[in-house]
Design an enzyme around this catalytic site. Sequence first.
Site, mmCIF file in Angstrom:
data_model
loop_
_atom_site.group_PDB
_atom_site.id
_atom_site.type_symbol
_atom_site.label_atom_id
_atom_site.label_comp_id
_atom_site.label_asym_id
_atom_site.label_seq_id
_atom_site.Cartn_x
_atom_site.Cartn_y
_atom_site.Cartn_z
ATOM 1 N N CYS A 192 40.082 60.769 31.609
ATOM 2 C CA CYS A 192 41.377 61.424 31.703
ATOM 3 C C CYS A 192 41.375 62.696 30.863
ATOM 4 C CB CYS A 192 42.535 60.554 31.241
ATOM 5 S SG CYS A 192 42.764 59.089 32.227
ATOM 6 N N ARG A 196 36.217 64.667 33.310
ATOM 7 C CA ARG A 196 36.709 63.559 32.483
ATOM 8 C C ARG A 196 37.346 62.453 33.331
ATOM 9 N NH1 ARG A 196 37.261 64.898 27.052
ATOM 10 N NH2 ARG A 196 38.663 63.153 26.799
ATOM 11 N N TRP A 239 41.351 59.065 35.300
ATOM 12 C CA TRP A 239 40.320 58.056 35.591
ATOM 13 C C TRP A 239 41.054 56.732 35.406
ATOM 14 C CZ3 TRP A 239 37.947 53.897 33.233
ATOM 15 C CH2 TRP A 239 36.738 53.471 33.800
ATOM 16 N N ASN A 287 46.016 59.997 27.719
ATOM 17 C CA ASN A 287 44.606 59.617 27.828
ATOM 18 C C ASN A 287 44.388 58.465 26.853
ATOM 19 O OD1 ASN A 287 41.768 59.528 27.794
ATOM 20 N ND2 ASN A 287 41.622 61.256 26.382
ATOM 21 N N GLY A 288 43.940 57.327 27.356
ATOM 22 C CA GLY A 288 43.739 56.172 26.478
ATOM 23 C C GLY A 288 44.255 54.915 27.148
ATOM 24 N N GLU A 330 16.288 55.236 31.976
ATOM 25 C CA GLU A 330 17.115 56.419 32.198
ATOM 26 C C GLU A 330 16.942 56.952 33.627
ATOM 27 O OE1 GLU A 330 19.555 57.661 30.837
ATOM 28 O OE2 GLU A 330 19.643 59.722 31.575
ATOM 29 N N LYS A 341 19.996 57.350 36.262
ATOM 30 C CA LYS A 341 20.337 58.626 36.927
ATOM 31 C C LYS A 341 20.488 58.427 38.425
ATOM 32 C CE LYS A 341 21.280 60.287 34.384
ATOM 33 N NZ LYS A 341 21.792 60.316 33.159
ATOM 34 N N GLU A 386 23.626 56.427 39.311
ATOM 35 C CA GLU A 386 24.867 57.160 39.044
ATOM 36 C C GLU A 386 25.213 58.138 40.156
ATOM 37 O OE1 GLU A 386 25.553 58.043 34.367
ATOM 38 O OE2 GLU A 386 23.690 58.816 35.186
ATOM 39 N N HIS A 428 7.369 39.259 35.514
ATOM 40 C CA HIS A 428 8.273 38.157 35.177
ATOM 41 C C HIS A 428 9.544 38.164 36.023
ATOM 42 C CE1 HIS A 428 5.580 37.225 31.935
ATOM 43 N NE2 HIS A 428 5.635 38.483 31.539
ATOM 44 N N LYS A 462 32.944 61.301 32.441
ATOM 45 C CA LYS A 462 31.992 61.825 31.471
ATOM 46 C C LYS A 462 32.236 61.284 30.076
ATOM 47 C CE LYS A 462 28.865 65.017 30.432
ATOM 48 N NZ LYS A 462 27.566 64.459 30.774
HETATM 49 C C1 G6P Z 1 29.578 57.683 30.302
HETATM 50 C C2 G6P Z 1 28.832 58.834 30.927
HETATM 51 C C3 G6P Z 1 27.346 58.716 30.590
HETATM 52 C C4 G6P Z 1 27.158 58.642 29.096
HETATM 53 C C5 G6P Z 1 27.972 57.518 28.461
HETATM 54 C C6 G6P Z 1 27.981 57.609 26.947
HETATM 55 O O1 G6P Z 1 29.223 56.502 30.919
HETATM 56 O O2 G6P Z 1 29.021 58.852 32.323
HETATM 57 O O3 G6P Z 1 26.666 59.846 31.103
HETATM 58 O O4 G6P Z 1 25.809 58.464 28.804
HETATM 59 O O5 G6P Z 1 29.327 57.596 28.896
HETATM 60 O O6 G6P Z 1 28.655 58.785 26.590
HETATM 61 P P1 G6P Z 1 28.449 59.571 25.242
HETATM 62 O O7 G6P Z 1 29.382 60.744 25.360
HETATM 63 O O8 G6P Z 1 28.833 58.657 24.134
HETATM 64 O O9 G6P Z 1 27.034 59.987 25.162
#
Ligand code: G6P
Length: 644
Positions: free
Chosen positions: A2, A27, A98, A124-125, A516, A520, A523, A539, A639
Site C-alpha cells: 500500500c 507497493r 495491496w 497502510n498497515g 533465488e 525469481k 514470482e 532425497h 515490493k
Molecule cells: C517482498 C518482495 C521481495 C522481497 C521481500 C523482502 O516479498 O516482493 O522481493 O525480497 O519482500 O523485502 P525486503 O524489503 O525486506 O528486502
Amino acid sequence: MCGIIAYLGPRQALEILLHGLQRMEYRGYDSAGIAVLSQLADAAGSGSEGAAAAASAAAPGTAHPVKVVKRAGKVARLAAAVEAAGIEGSLGIGHTRWSTHGPPNDSNSHPHCSAGCEVSVVHNGVLENYGSLKKMLQAKGYTFSSDTDTEVLAHLVFDTRKEHPALAPEEAVRKALTLVTGAFGVVFLFSDQPDLLVGARRGSPLILGVGEGEYLLASDASAIVEHTKHVVYLEEDTLVTVRRGGYSISHITETGADGKPLPHDPEVVELELSLEKIEKGGHPHFMIKEIMEQPEVLANAMRGRILDDGSIHLGGIKPLLPRIAKASRIIICACGTSLHAGMVAEYLIESMCRVPVEVEYASEFRYRTPIIKEDDVVIAISQSGETADTLAAVKLAKEAGALCLGFVNVVGSSIARQTDAGVYLHVGPEIGVASTKAFTGQVVVLSMFALALAAERGTLSKEELASRGLALRDSTKLIAGALANADKAYEMAKSFRFAHSFLYLGRGFNYPVALEGALKLKEISYIHAEGYAAAEMKHGPIALIDAFMPVVIMAPKTDPTYDKIKANMEEVAARDGCLIVVTDEGNDEFDSRAEHVLKVPESPEWIAPLVYSIPLQLLSYYIAAFRKCPIDQPRNLAKSVTVE
Ligand code: G6P
C-alpha cells in the site's frame, strides 16, 4: 505494501496525487483511490461521481465538498475514472492498495470515509483490533460499506469529534489512535478543514515533503521527489499536523509533565534520490533496467569502501568492529530474496571469519522465543527497510541486548533507523517488484562486511584480504561479462516459455543462488520452481524428473564440489531430465552433454553467487516476457511488505 500520498498547497492536488500513486504502484496495485476537498468557492458547478458532498451537522465548521473516486485495478483505471469527474481542489489524499482485509473491489479501495465524508482516511498497515472497534461502532449506529479494517478509522475519528466537539481535529485523531492496535501509516482529511491534513505512523512508514508553500505526505520518497527534495522522515509513533502555514510533529501517546503530547523536533533532510533513477530509462520494464545496471550500481556500492590497497572501509560499522569481532554468534534475519542474500553471507562469514552464523526467516525468528544473548550480533537484511517481520526481529534483538546491524537499501527507512548501526546498499531505488540489483547489492555489501570482520579477527592474512578486496571490486567486470551473454538466456527462454515446472540446483555458495533463481521464476512468470541443494535432489525431488522437467544446475569449476555437481548432473541425465547447465566460459565439458549451456566468466568460489545469479535473473525475465506477464507488478505481490 500500500502506498499513501497527500497534498496540501496552492496547486491542483489531483495530478500530483495520481502521479505519486503511479510512482508508488510497486507497493500495491490491486486498487487505487483519491479524495479531494474543493473549497466551496472552487466547488461551484462541479459534478460529483462517487462524491460525498456536504458534511452532516455533526461536524463542526463549514463543510466543503469532498470528492472520492476509487477503482479496483491499477492506477491507470483510476486516472481514467477521475477524468470525467471534474475534480478540483488543492487538498487531497490518495492510496494504492495491496489487499489485506477484503477483496480488491471499488468499495474496499481507499480512501475510506465516514457517512458524509466528514472524515476521509488512507491507510497502510493492519489494524489488529479492528473487529472489536467495528462492533463498538456498529453498536453506536455506524454502518460500514467495506470489508476493510481501515474503515473503522474514519468512523472512529468522526465519533471522537462528535463526542468531544471541543477537541481540535488532530487531537481527535490522536485520541482515536490510542484505541488502535496494529500498524499504520495514515493521513486524514476533514471536510470542514480546508487547511489541514493529519498524518500519523506506527509500524508503517510516512514521510513529509516540505516544498515551496506546499506539503506532501507519502509512504516513500519516490512519490514526492519531483516536487521537493526536502523531507522529514517521521519517527515511529508520531503524529504530524500540516497546515498551509507550516507543520508540527508530536508523539502520539507520550506526554510531558504538563500532560501535553511531547513535541518532536523534526530534522529536514535532503533526498539523494533523483527523478532519473526512478524512471525506466528506455527499457521496457524496471526489472530489466535494474538487471542491466548492476555493474554500475554495484560499483557505486563499493565506491570509497574498497580502497586501492584492497582494504575495506565501512564507515557505519567501523567503530563497532571490535565488538562484532567478539560476537559468539551472528544471527541473520530477513525475508524473501534478502534471506537468500543472508544465506550467501553465512557461507562468506563462516569461511572467512570463522564465526558461527545462523540465518532465519524473520517471521519464524520473531515468534519462536529465540535464545538471543547479549554477545550475539543480529543482522537484518532488507531492500525496503520496512518489512514488518524483519523490523519485529530487530526490536526483539534489541530488547535482548544484542547488537543489531541493518543492511538496507532505502535510506531513512525504519530498519535503517531502528538498528544500532549498518551499511546502506547504495544501489539506487529498486522499483521492479522482483528483486535483482538489491540481491547482488546485498551480497556485495555482505562480502565487504565479511572481509572487514576477517581483518578485525585476523582470520585471513593481509595478502589474502588485499587480494580478495580487489577481486570483489573487480567482480563488476565479471557481472558485465555475464550480462553480455544475455542473448543466450533470451534464446533459451523461448524454448522454455511453456514449461510447467523447473528445478534449480546448486551447492555451497550457489545453493542460495539456486533458491533465488527459483524464486525469481515463480514470482514473475508464475511457473512453479523449486531450488534445492544439489545433493538433496536424491532425497525427494528426483522423483519429479522426466523429459519435461528443466533442471538448471550451477557448475562453477572453482567450486570444491565441482566433481560432485557433475555426478548430480549425471543423475538427472540418467532419468532423461532436461539439463540446463550454468558454467564458466572456457569450460566445454557440458556442451554436448546438456540440452542448454549458459556461460559466465570464471570467478573465485566466493564471488560466484554474484556472477551466477545474472543468467538466472535474465532467464526468468525473458521467460516472463515471452509469457506476457506483468513483470514489474506480478499478481498478488508487493515490493514492501509492511504487514505480517
Ligand atoms: C517482498 C518482495 C521481495 C522481497 C521481500 C523482502 O516479498 O516482493 O522481493 O525480497 O519482500 O523485502 P525486503 O524489503 O525486506 O528486502
